[in-house]
Every structure is written in C-alpha cells, then in structure tokens.
Scaffold this active site. Structure first.
Site, short mmCIF file in Angstrom:
data_model
loop_
_atom_site.label_atom_id
_atom_site.label_comp_id
_atom_site.label_asym_id
_atom_site.label_seq_id
_atom_site.Cartn_x
_atom_site.Cartn_y
_atom_site.Cartn_z
N THR A 1 3.88 6.59 -4.72
CA THR A 1 4.54 7.76 -4.15
C THR A 1 4.85 8.83 -5.19
OG1 THR A 1 5.60 6.29 -2.56
CG2 THR A 1 6.48 8.51 -2.73
N THR A 2 5.52 8.43 -6.27
CA THR A 2 5.98 9.38 -7.28
C THR A 2 4.82 10.03 -8.02
OG1 THR A 2 7.98 8.04 -7.50
CG2 THR A 2 7.57 9.64 -9.24
N TYR B 1 2.48 6.05 9.98
CA TYR B 1 2.03 6.89 11.09
C TYR B 1 1.68 6.10 12.35
CZ TYR B 1 -0.28 10.64 13.69
OH TYR B 1 -0.62 11.54 14.65
N TYR C 1 5.48 -3.11 -0.29
CA TYR C 1 6.30 -1.92 -0.50
C TYR C 1 6.85 -1.47 0.85
CZ TYR C 1 7.41 2.92 -2.03
OH TYR C 1 8.03 4.11 -2.30
N ARG D 1 9.71 6.85 4.66
CA ARG D 1 8.43 7.53 4.51
C ARG D 1 7.39 7.06 5.53
NH1 ARG D 1 7.36 10.57 -0.02
NH2 ARG D 1 9.02 10.62 -1.58
N LYS E 1 8.84 -4.46 -3.12
CA LYS E 1 9.61 -3.29 -3.52
C LYS E 1 10.38 -2.85 -2.29
CE LYS E 1 9.28 1.49 -5.12
NZ LYS E 1 8.38 2.64 -5.41
N ILE F 1 11.49 -0.49 -9.50
CA ILE F 1 10.40 0.45 -9.76
C ILE F 1 11.05 1.81 -9.66
CG2 ILE F 1 8.17 1.34 -9.00
CD1 ILE F 1 7.54 -1.49 -7.98
#
Length: 295
Positions: free
Chosen positions: A48-49, A111, A137, A142, A166, A208
């Site tokens: 993501t980051t 989604y 994760y 999100r 995570k 993380i």
C-alpha cells in the site's frame, strides 16, 4: 513447517518520485541504507505505502531488484502479491522469479466483497501455489471486507505456509481473539502504527510500519523495549508519537510520510494521481513535532 521470520520493525517502503514523476531510484537507495542502518528488522516492498497500483510492471521489477541489491541479504524481504482475481495471483506466484525474496504479503480481495468462505478458499489457493511463506493482510478500511478472526485461525491451522497476518482492522478485540486462538507458529503483525504499542503488549510479533520509513531508530527502540518487558520507557516513545500518528494519515497514506521524509531531506514530496501531497498546514505541524523530538 514454515515459521514466521518477519518480526520486530518492518518498513512499509515508500516509492520516491522525482519532480517530473519518475521513480527516484537514487533516493530509494539512500532511504534503504538509512532504514537498514537504523533498526529495521525486515523490509516490506510493493504494498500500500509503495503506491503499487500506480507503478508499471517494469518499475515494480526495477524496485524489487534495487531493494535486493542494496539489502544484499541483510534483512528479510516481504513482497506484496495480492488482488481480487485469485487465478491471476496463483499464476503470478507460479511464474515469477522469487529469488532473494523471503515471503509474500497478500491483501484481502477488494471491491468484489467475498464471503468468509470465499476468503478462505482464496488464501488457501494462494498458500498452495506460493513457493514462499505467506503473510495475510487484513485492512478492511481499504478492501471493504474484514477477514474475521475465525477465518484467520482456520487458515493458520489448515495452511502450513501461512505464517502470519498483518492486522489493520483497527480492532484490538479482533487482535486479541486471533492471538488467543492461533497456533503457536503463527504470528500477528500490527498494520497500524498507532496501535503497535498495544498490539505488541498483547502478543503481536511486531509491525509493518509507515512511520518507520522516517523514524526507524525511535520506533524500533519502542518495540524492542516492549519485547524486553520494559513497558514504561516504551510507552514514553509511543506517547511522543501520538500526534504524529494522526498527522501521517489525516491526508491519506503515503502522503503524510512522504511529506515527513521530504521535510527530513530524503525525497521529493511527490505522489502519483489519484494521490496528492498532504496539506501545507499538516506539513507545518509535522515539522514542529520533528523540532520537538530534535530530529
């Protein structure tokens, strides 16, 4: 049986860009050396980051190779490999070169909102196809779907190479339920900087981290103090970062940490659309906190 090696401070690595929007490999190399030299325990790339959805395949390949070259085996590398098309992920796992990578970070499908059984079957297929240990994760803010504790524990028990999760649900109750019921070899890793102190105190194996991009020495010290049972000095570090945690995410991630890294002189304050830089007022507040922390 696979065991989790991703413990302590993991860096959710940003992707620096030049002023004209190209990947800034020179700044990325400098940033990696800084993190490795200042307390990082493992690296998490292309998640993501790292603004991964906005990178080309060639850029992803170049970043992977640069990280491997700079790291030179010093720290474990966890690489993002996930999505909402199970068959496509399985194909990628089977056909990619995973040399120099130590594990896969796979996000919950976004989604299309699968059921818990759909999530189980999705990650089971990934685990069966993956040549490397898998870290789940869960980030419902999100993805729009929450991997429930009972599904996480079921996957941990049924799939030998799923070694950790995570957890970024924001629910300490959910974290406690996983830690209470998980097999011994399976770990929970914080996916939320602001909750890391509490999660490690509850038995999480590390984080993380977004803030670790900029302040690896300070954040890794907090975690190591907790691991040794020295909670009071660890709590002081945590409280010193309380306002910064909020500022880093108020305008979205990684806008906040990129602004912080820019203020520290590491990178340009550049993102790729649809992401935009953090507001000037947010940046000013972060700059004041850096002065107070003497950084």
């Amino acid at each position: 049986m696979a065991r989790n090696i991703f413990k302590g401070l993991g860096i959710a690595l940003v992707t620096p860009f030049t002023a004209d929007g190209q990947v800034d490999y020179k700044s990325l190399k400098r940033l990696l050396e800084y993190q490795i030299d200042n307390g990082a325990d493992f690296l998490c790339i292309l998640a993501t980051t790292g603004e991964t959805p906005c990178l080309t395949q060639q850029e992803k390949d170049n970043i992977t190779q640069l990280v491997k070259d700079v790291n030179h085996g010093r720290l474990p590398i966890l690489k993002g490999c996930g999505g909402n098309n199970t068959a496509a992920i399985v194909e990628e796992l089977k056909n990619s070169d995973w040399t120099g990578i130590d594990g896969i970070l796979s996000v919950c499908p976004y989604y299309n909102k699968p059921s818990q059984e759909g999530l189980y079957q999705h990650f089971k297929a990934i685990a069966e196809a993956s040549p490397l240990p898998v870290v789940l994760y869960n980030v419902p803010g999100r993805t729009g779907i929450n991997l429930k504790p009972e599904t996480t524990v079921r996957l941990a028990n049924d799939c030998e190479n799923i070694v950790a999760i995570k957890e970024a649900s924001g629910s300490l109750e959910q974290v406690d339920e996983i830690i209470k019921n998980k097999p011994k070899r399976f770990d929970v890793i914080s996916g939320d900087d602001a909750l890391t102190f509490s999660m490690v105190a509850s038995g999480a194996a590390g984080v993380i981290s977004v803030i670790g991009n900029a302040l690896p020495k300070e954040f890794s010290r907090m975690i190591r103090l907790e691991f040794r049972g020295e909670y009071e000095p660890a709590r002081k570090i945590h409280h010193a970062f309380t306002e910064l945690y909020s500022l880093l995410f108020v305008d979205g991630n990684p806008a906040g940490v990129k602004a912080l890294l820019h203020e520290m002189g590491f990178i340009e304050n550049q993102l790729r659309l649809p992401l935009v830089p953090t507001k000037v007022s947010t940046l000013q507040k972060m700059a004041e906190i850096l002065k107070d922390l003497r950084i």
